[in-house]
Design a protein around this motif. Structure first.
Motif, PDB file in Angstrom:
ATOM      1  N   PRO A 213     -18.995 -39.860 -76.721  1.00  0.00           N
ATOM      2  CA  PRO A 213     -19.727 -39.214 -75.614  1.00  0.00           C
ATOM      3  C   PRO A 213     -19.074 -37.908 -75.175  1.00  0.00           C
ATOM      4  O   PRO A 213     -17.838 -37.779 -75.188  1.00  0.00           O
ATOM      5  CB  PRO A 213     -19.663 -40.255 -74.495  1.00  0.00           C
ATOM      6  CG  PRO A 213     -18.450 -41.070 -74.802  1.00  0.00           C
ATOM      7  CD  PRO A 213     -18.356 -41.120 -76.298  1.00  0.00           C
ATOM      8  N   GLU A 214     -19.892 -36.935 -74.808  1.00  0.00           N
ATOM      9  CA  GLU A 214     -19.365 -35.662 -74.300  1.00  0.00           C
ATOM     10  C   GLU A 214     -18.991 -35.756 -72.826  1.00  0.00           C
ATOM     11  O   GLU A 214     -18.186 -34.974 -72.340  1.00  0.00           O
ATOM     12  CB  GLU A 214     -20.417 -34.564 -74.509  1.00  0.00           C
ATOM     13  CG  GLU A 214     -20.687 -34.296 -75.979  1.00  0.00           C
ATOM     14  CD  GLU A 214     -21.906 -33.412 -76.169  1.00  0.00           C
ATOM     15  OE1 GLU A 214     -21.955 -32.332 -75.575  1.00  0.00           O
ATOM     16  OE2 GLU A 214     -22.813 -33.817 -76.912  1.00  0.00           O
ATOM     17  N   GLU A 215     -19.623 -36.689 -72.116  1.00  0.00           N
ATOM     18  CA  GLU A 215     -19.299 -36.920 -70.708  1.00  0.00           C
ATOM     19  C   GLU A 215     -19.112 -38.420 -70.483  1.00  0.00           C
ATOM     20  O   GLU A 215     -19.943 -39.229 -70.916  1.00  0.00           O
ATOM     21  CB  GLU A 215     -20.422 -36.413 -69.789  1.00  0.00           C
ATOM     22  CG  GLU A 215     -20.547 -34.904 -69.697  1.00  0.00           C
ATOM     23  CD  GLU A 215     -19.576 -34.308 -68.683  1.00  0.00           C
ATOM     24  OE1 GLU A 215     -18.843 -35.071 -68.023  1.00  0.00           O
ATOM     25  OE2 GLU A 215     -19.561 -33.065 -68.549  1.00  0.00           O
ATOM     26  N   ILE A 216     -18.011 -38.781 -69.835  1.00  0.00           N
ATOM     27  CA  ILE A 216     -17.783 -40.155 -69.390  1.00  0.00           C
ATOM     28  C   ILE A 216     -17.664 -40.101 -67.876  1.00  0.00           C
ATOM     29  O   ILE A 216     -16.665 -39.631 -67.321  1.00  0.00           O
ATOM     30  CB  ILE A 216     -16.512 -40.767 -70.010  1.00  0.00           C
ATOM     31  CG1 ILE A 216     -16.584 -40.731 -71.538  1.00  0.00           C
ATOM     32  CG2 ILE A 216     -16.320 -42.203 -69.524  1.00  0.00           C
ATOM     33  CD1 ILE A 216     -15.347 -41.282 -72.217  1.00  0.00           C
ATOM     34  N   LEU A 217     -18.720 -40.540 -67.197  1.00  0.00           N
ATOM     35  CA  LEU A 217     -18.794 -40.436 -65.740  1.00  0.00           C
ATOM     36  C   LEU A 217     -18.591 -41.806 -65.104  1.00  0.00           C
ATOM     37  O   LEU A 217     -19.223 -42.786 -65.509  1.00  0.00           O
ATOM     38  CB  LEU A 217     -20.159 -39.874 -65.312  1.00  0.00           C
ATOM     39  CG  LEU A 217     -20.534 -38.498 -65.872  1.00  0.00           C
ATOM     40  CD1 LEU A 217     -21.921 -38.099 -65.387  1.00  0.00           C
ATOM     41  CD2 LEU A 217     -19.509 -37.440 -65.459  1.00  0.00           C
ATOM     42  N   LEU A 218     -17.704 -41.861 -64.138  1.00  0.00           N
ATOM     43  CA  LEU A 218     -17.460 -43.093 -63.400  1.00  0.00           C
ATOM     44  C   LEU A 218     -18.372 -43.147 -62.187  1.00  0.00           C
ATOM     45  O   LEU A 218     -18.383 -42.230 -61.357  1.00  0.00           O
ATOM     46  CB  LEU A 218     -16.000 -43.156 -62.941  1.00  0.00           C
ATOM     47  CG  LEU A 218     -15.658 -44.296 -61.981  1.00  0.00           C
ATOM     48  CD1 LEU A 218     -15.643 -45.629 -62.719  1.00  0.00           C
ATOM     49  CD2 LEU A 218     -14.321 -44.059 -61.291  1.00  0.00           C
TER      50      LEU A 218
END
Length: 495
Positions: A213-218
């Motif tokens: 993934p290019e973004e891992i958002l919590l």
């Protein structure tokens, strides 16, 4: 969310208002109150210590300008340092390389991941992306069903995983399906737990290695305060977060998570969830949030909300109808729906400089929203002919409309008066007649929710707000005396 902190900081600024200059004593007194306010807001102790020390050093070395008061300079320094600990600059999503771009949402169970996935999909579509949704939470079938329902409401594609599939296989198959469907962003909703455990982290690490993934958002619950910061640290150490979505920011959380995450973890808050509805996801702008905390409002966010609710073409068409005097109840109803898209009256007030605490002064800040619901129900009970030509509404028709909307005939008459008041007000604006402004104010005072604001004069308690309101008008006796003098002058002229 920041209401308590804002009130405490206003008290600090008021105490500094009578000072002639900034010195060691009054700066230390002010910072002591700021420190207590931040600690009460559940801000991390190390963050509070670094923040107050930075403010102290800057205030002691500042030269006050000729037109700058100590309070204004202190507020300026606090605003700049608050902006810094909130992240400094707005952080956008990094969508680089070949599509589909994968955005992986992680977090604990109940933190709002699934809802945030749908909100983010809506946000991306408004920016001309084509999102594709998928849930890899095989342990909670309700999560898969919930995301499918939300995707259906949005009219977006959603990958249907089979019960026997592993999470990493679901992610890989969904990525291929998104490519075949011509979608450029894959939003991956992952499983959560009630607490952080090793099996959860191992599973997420396998998914990350499989789809890159290019973004891992919590998705972090703002209501949990410092615990949200601890969760962010744990996920970042294992997965390498690229950002945070703070959920439930419209609740009564004290703001500690928003003010601490960047300084403690180094990861920026990219989005905030401001309500339960899908469109209620906002980009996190540190400078604007700092302004809200200090009671300065946020006109840029209000402008963006207004532009989203009212398109330029609709505004031009509405203006043309006013000029032709073709504005009818159908248009009035459409206008009510646009206003409701902006949110609650209290939320709008917080975005206007100097009006942040005004909503709490009103006895019932939600009254205008309730009024608009009733008004729309009354209009819905009318026939298309009655909406286009309200003059045909006689006694029997009004009785039918009242029964259909569950109100009295008097309430129907009140709506018609409000409609005529708005139409007359806009006729004055379009016509540009002399004295139109005074008539517009009178018309506004008769509209629901507006008349209740007319008695609130001044903006006490807001730094620098004194004098921004209208100057108090002449007393009743002075006005009568002035009227008598004018009449006497007219009589002398006639003689």
């Amino acid at each position: 969310m920041f209401d308590h902190l804002t009130d405490r900081l206003r008290g600090v600024f008021r105490n500094l208002g009578g000072q002639a200059r900034l010195d060691e004593r009054n700066v230390q007194e002010g910072l002591r109150e700021v420190r207590l306010a931040l600690l009460e807001a559940d801000v991390n102790f190390r963050v509070v210590k670094d923040f107050t020390e930075a403010v102290r050093q800057r205030c002691m070395g500042l030269e006050l300008g000729r037109n700058i008061t100590p309070t204004q300079r202190f507020v300026q320094v606090v605003h700049e340092e608050l902006t810094a600990i909130l992240g400094g600059e707005t952080q956008d999503l990094r969508l680089e390389g070949l599509p589909p771009h994968v955005i992986m949402l992680v977090g604990l169970q109940g933190s709002g991941k699934t809802t945030s996935a749908a909100k983010l999909a809506h946000w991306l579509r408004e920016r001309r992306h084509k999102p594709y949704l998928v849930s890899a939470d095989v342990y909670r079938p309700a999560a898969i069903e919930q995301l499918a329902v939300l995707a259906g409401q949005l009219g977006m594609p959603c990958f249907p995983p089979a019960p026997e599939m592993r999470p990493e296989d679901i992610a890989a198959r969904a990525m291929q399906a998104a490519k075949e469907a011509g979608c450029d962003v894959l939003l991956l909703d992952t499983a959560g737990r009630l607490h952080i455990d090793q099996p959860l982290m191992d599973e997420l690490a396998v998914i990350k290695a499989r789809v890159r993934p290019e973004e891992i958002l919590l998705a972090a619950d703002a209501m949990t305060g410092q615990e949200a910061v601890n969760v962010a640290e744990a996920f970042d150490q294992r997965l390498g977060l690229t950002g945070v979505i703070l959920t439930k920011m419209d609740g009564d959380a004290r703001g500690g998570a928003a003010l601490s995450i960047k300084s403690v973890t180094g990861k920026s808050v990219k989005f905030v969830g401001m309500g339960e509805r899908i469109p209620e996801l906002e980009t996190f702008h540190p400078e604007r949030v700092a302004g809200r905390i200090l009671g300065m409002g946020d006109m840029l966010t209000l402008l963006e909300k207004t532009q989203g609710a009212i398109q330029a073409e609709e505004a031009e068409e509405l203006a043309a109808k006013f000029r032709r005097e073709a504005f009818d109840l159908e248009d009035f109803r459409a206008n009510l729906r646009r206003i409701k898209k902006l949110g609650s009256l209290e939320g709008i007030m917080k975005l206007i400089p100097g009006l942040g605490g005004l909503g709490r002064k009103l006895e019932d800040a939600s009254m205008p929203e309730k009024e608009m619901v009733v008004m729309e129900a009354v209009i819905n009970s009318m026939t298309p002919e009655e909406r286009s030509n309200p003059k045909i509404l006689n006694g029997s028709r009004k009785l039918r409309v009242a029964k259909g909307s569950g109100v009295s005939v008097a309430r129907v008459n009140q709506l018609l008066k409000q409609f005529e008041g708005m139409r007359g007000m806009m006729r004055e604006v379009m016509g540009g007649k002399k004295g139109g402004l005074g008539k517009i104010r009178q018309s506004l005072g008769r509209l629901p929710g507006i008349g209740g604001l007319s008695g609130l004069a001044g903006l006490s308690g807001v730094p620098g707000a004194e004098g921004r309101g209208q100057a108090p008008g002449p007393s009743r006796s002075a006005a009568k005396k002035k009227k008598k003098l004018r009449k006497a002058a007219r009589r002398r002229c006639k003689k």
